[in-house]
Design a protein around this motif. Structure first.
Motif, PDB file in Angstrom:
ATOM      1  N   THR A  25      11.705   3.525 -11.893  1.00 21.40           N
ATOM      2  CA  THR A  25      11.661   2.368 -11.012  1.00 21.40           C
ATOM      3  C   THR A  25      10.568   2.547  -9.951  1.00 21.40           C
ATOM      4  OG1 THR A  25      14.036   1.961 -11.303  1.00 21.40           O
ATOM      5  CG2 THR A  25      12.987   0.977  -9.377  1.00 21.40           C
ATOM      6  N   ASP A  26       9.677   1.568  -9.850  1.00 21.84           N
ATOM      7  CA  ASP A  26       8.571   1.678  -8.886  1.00 21.84           C
ATOM      8  C   ASP A  26       9.064   1.689  -7.449  1.00 21.84           C
ATOM      9  OD1 ASP A  26       6.480   1.541 -10.875  1.00 21.84           O
ATOM     10  OD2 ASP A  26       6.948  -0.585 -11.077  1.00 21.84           O
ATOM     11  N   LEU A  27      10.085   0.855  -7.179  1.00 19.87           N
ATOM     12  CA  LEU A  27      10.605   0.729  -5.817  1.00 19.87           C
ATOM     13  C   LEU A  27      12.126   0.721  -5.860  1.00 19.87           C
ATOM     14  CD1 LEU A  27      10.079   0.313  -2.798  1.00 19.87           C
ATOM     15  CD2 LEU A  27      10.003  -2.154  -3.225  1.00 19.87           C
ATOM     16  N   LEU A  28      12.725   1.766  -5.341  1.00 18.42           N
ATOM     17  CA  LEU A  28      14.181   1.875  -5.254  1.00 18.42           C
ATOM     18  C   LEU A  28      14.606   1.531  -3.836  1.00 18.42           C
ATOM     19  CD1 LEU A  28      16.971   2.795  -6.369  1.00 18.42           C
ATOM     20  CD2 LEU A  28      16.357   5.117  -5.623  1.00 18.42           C
ATOM     21  N   ILE A  29      15.569   0.625  -3.701  1.00 16.64           N
ATOM     22  CA  ILE A  29      16.079   0.232  -2.383  1.00 16.64           C
ATOM     23  C   ILE A  29      17.498   0.764  -2.229  1.00 16.64           C
ATOM     24  CG2 ILE A  29      16.634  -1.678  -0.826  1.00 16.64           C
ATOM     25  CD1 ILE A  29      14.559  -3.360  -2.323  1.00 16.64           C
ATOM     26  N   GLY A  57      11.582  -6.377  -1.628  1.00 18.75           N
ATOM     27  CA  GLY A  57      11.870  -6.120  -3.029  1.00 18.75           C
ATOM     28  C   GLY A  57      11.589  -7.330  -3.899  1.00 18.75           C
ATOM     29  N   ASN A  58      11.968  -8.501  -3.396  1.00 18.44           N
ATOM     30  CA  ASN A  58      11.718  -9.757  -4.118  1.00 18.44           C
ATOM     31  C   ASN A  58      10.222  -9.971  -4.328  1.00 18.44           C
ATOM     32  OD1 ASN A  58      11.411 -12.647  -4.706  1.00 18.44           O
ATOM     33  ND2 ASN A  58      13.567 -12.812  -4.174  1.00 18.44           N
ATOM     34  N   LYS A  59       9.444  -9.740  -3.258  1.00 17.09           N
ATOM     35  CA  LYS A  59       7.989  -9.892  -3.353  1.00 17.09           C
ATOM     36  C   LYS A  59       7.404  -8.856  -4.318  1.00 17.09           C
ATOM     37  CE  LYS A  59       3.864 -11.395  -1.967  1.00 17.09           C
ATOM     38  NZ  LYS A  59       2.942 -10.331  -2.416  1.00 17.09           N
ATOM     39  N   ALA A  60       7.953  -7.659  -4.308  1.00 11.37           N
ATOM     40  CA  ALA A  60       7.472  -6.617  -5.215  1.00 11.37           C
ATOM     41  C   ALA A  60       7.692  -7.024  -6.676  1.00 11.37           C
ATOM     42  CB  ALA A  60       8.172  -5.290  -4.919  1.00 11.37           C
ATOM     43  N   CYS A  61       8.824  -7.660  -6.957  1.00 10.44           N
ATOM     44  CA  CYS A  61       9.082  -8.168  -8.312  1.00 10.44           C
ATOM     45  C   CYS A  61       8.016  -9.184  -8.708  1.00 10.44           C
ATOM     46  CB  CYS A  61      10.462  -8.818  -8.383  1.00 10.44           C
ATOM     47  SG  CYS A  61      11.851  -7.662  -8.346  1.00 10.44           S
ATOM     48  N   GLN A  62       7.669 -10.068  -7.778  1.00 13.30           N
ATOM     49  CA  GLN A  62       6.651 -11.078  -8.063  1.00 13.30           C
ATOM     50  C   GLN A  62       5.279 -10.443  -8.288  1.00 13.30           C
ATOM     51  OE1 GLN A  62       6.731 -14.469  -5.328  1.00 13.30           O
ATOM     52  NE2 GLN A  62       8.831 -13.928  -4.767  1.00 13.30           N
ATOM     53  N   ASP A  63       5.060  -9.294  -7.677  1.00 13.28           N
ATOM     54  CA  ASP A  63       3.773  -8.607  -7.818  1.00 13.28           C
ATOM     55  C   ASP A  63       3.741  -7.666  -9.023  1.00 13.28           C
ATOM     56  OD1 ASP A  63       3.023  -9.963  -5.598  1.00 13.28           O
ATOM     57  OD2 ASP A  63       2.707  -8.222  -4.315  1.00 13.28           O
ATOM     58  N   GLY A  64       4.801  -7.665  -9.798  1.00 12.22           N
ATOM     59  CA  GLY A  64       4.808  -6.893 -11.041  1.00 12.22           C
ATOM     60  C   GLY A  64       5.404  -5.503 -10.959  1.00 12.22           C
ATOM     61  N   TYR A  65       6.036  -5.167  -9.833  1.00  7.62           N
ATOM     62  CA  TYR A  65       6.670  -3.856  -9.717  1.00  7.62           C
ATOM     63  C   TYR A  65       8.101  -3.890 -10.249  1.00  7.62           C
ATOM     64  CZ  TYR A  65       2.827  -2.630  -6.546  1.00  7.62           C
ATOM     65  OH  TYR A  65       1.589  -2.386  -6.018  1.00  7.62           O
ATOM     66  N   GLU A  84       0.838  -1.199   0.000  1.00  6.68           N
ATOM     67  CA  GLU A  84       0.000   0.000   0.000  1.00  6.68           C
ATOM     68  C   GLU A  84       0.876   1.253   0.000  1.00  6.68           C
ATOM     69  OE1 GLU A  84      -3.278   0.313  -0.356  1.00  6.68           O
ATOM     70  OE2 GLU A  84      -3.337  -1.869  -0.653  1.00  6.68           O
ATOM     71  N   PHE A  85       2.046   1.171   0.642  1.00  7.23           N
ATOM     72  CA  PHE A  85       2.927   2.338   0.671  1.00  7.23           C
ATOM     73  C   PHE A  85       3.501   2.626  -0.718  1.00  7.23           C
ATOM     74  CE2 PHE A  85       6.055  -1.022   1.257  1.00  7.23           C
ATOM     75  CZ  PHE A  85       7.229  -0.545   0.697  1.00  7.23           C
ATOM     76  N   VAL A  86       3.690   1.577  -1.517  1.00  8.84           N
ATOM     77  CA  VAL A  86       4.163   1.774  -2.894  1.00  8.84           C
ATOM     78  C   VAL A  86       3.042   2.363  -3.747  1.00  8.84           C
ATOM     79  CG1 VAL A  86       5.072   0.635  -4.957  1.00  8.84           C
ATOM     80  CG2 VAL A  86       5.852  -0.089  -2.695  1.00  8.84           C
ATOM     81  N   LYS A  87       1.842   1.831  -3.556  1.00  9.85           N
ATOM     82  CA  LYS A  87       0.694   2.372  -4.302  1.00  9.85           C
ATOM     83  C   LYS A  87       0.451   3.834  -3.947  1.00  9.85           C
ATOM     84  CE  LYS A  87      -1.432  -2.218  -4.219  1.00  9.85           C
ATOM     85  NZ  LYS A  87      -2.486  -3.057  -3.579  1.00  9.85           N
TER      86      LYS A  87
END
Length: 249
Positions: free
Chosen positions: A161-165, A120-128, A94-97
């Motif tokens: 990039t949707d999510l930068l770590i 981050g790994n889970k985000a990749c699986q969710d299409g981010y 939700e924080f990414v959305k």
């Protein structure tokens, strides 16, 4: 019907999921157990799953994670300010959305990088689209890109990039060049994309490592107010596990 020719055509069209499912059906009785509609649905589903799996593999490779980490392997047996419900809420993204940022702080060995990488790994699986980097290493690479004249394209890639770590933030103080690059990066992403930052330093200590009060104020003003925080504590998990094992001996 020439099944071998059909298999060749499926492979030449890169329909690998259908190819494997059809080949498997020729080797067992799956096809005979289904109606034509069901069998077609089975082939389509196999192709869908294959493409999704390959997309996730590409996304994980592009993210450049330092090591493998998955949410299922997080250890909750040690008290460190982290619980399963909290992680599950974060993993809903939700924080990414909402284009918010996440800060994970705490002493060495408390699992900051592992948690960030697992998310981050889970985000990749969710299409981010995800990109992981050691902060100091990334700043060095971007300063080189600035000299080469490719800094704008690199920053644009970061912006998309949707999510930068940014891992290990504050391990090195920022010089004038890296401060400017960080400012540009944060400005590009502010309100449009999410960033996860891990650091051994509490957030209030980030002013000193960024330096140059005016720039530090501008950067942290964009980061802090819309951020979520996970503050870990305690000894290194590795040390705790060693003590626990010794206690049982």
């Amino acid at each position: 019907m020439d099944n071998n020719l059909t298999l060749e055509k499926l492979r030449s069209m890169r329909l690998y999921g259908m190819h494997d499912a059809f080949k498997t059906s020729l080797e067992n009785t799956i096809k005979e157990q289904m109606t034509q509609d069901q069998f077609i649905a089975h082939l389509v589903a196999s192709e869908w799953d294959n493409r999704r799996n390959r997309a996730v593999e590409r996304a994980i490779k592009a993210a450049s994670f330092r090591y493998n980490a998955v949410l299922e392997d997080i250890d909750y047996s040690f008290e460190r300010g982290l619980d399963r419900n909290q992680v599950e809420r974060l993993a809903s993204f939700e924080f990414v959305k909402g284009n918010k940022d996440l800060f994970i702080t705490g002493p060495t060995g408390t699992g900051k990088s592992y948690l960030a990488t697992a998310l981050g790994n889970k985000a990749c699986q969710d299409g981010y689209r995800v990109f992981y980097a050691s902060t100091a290493k990334l700043m060095s690479q971007l300063k080189i890109a600035k000299v080469k004249g490719t800094i704008l394209s690199e920053l644009k890639r970061m912006e998309r990039t949707d999510l930068l770590i940014l891992d290990d933030f504050g391990m090195q103080t920022f010089d004038s060049g890296s401060r400017g690059i960080l400012m540009d990066m944060i400005e590009d992403r502010h309100g449009k994309r999410s960033t996860i930052i891990t650091s051994q330093l509490p957030v209030k200590g980030w002013y000193d490592v960024i330096g140059e009060k005016t720039i530090a104020d501008a950067i942290l003003d964009r980061l802090v107010h819309q951020s979520l925080r996970v503050e870990l504590f305690g000894e290194s998990i590795r040390k705790r596990k060693t003590k626990k094992e010794n206690d049982y001996q």
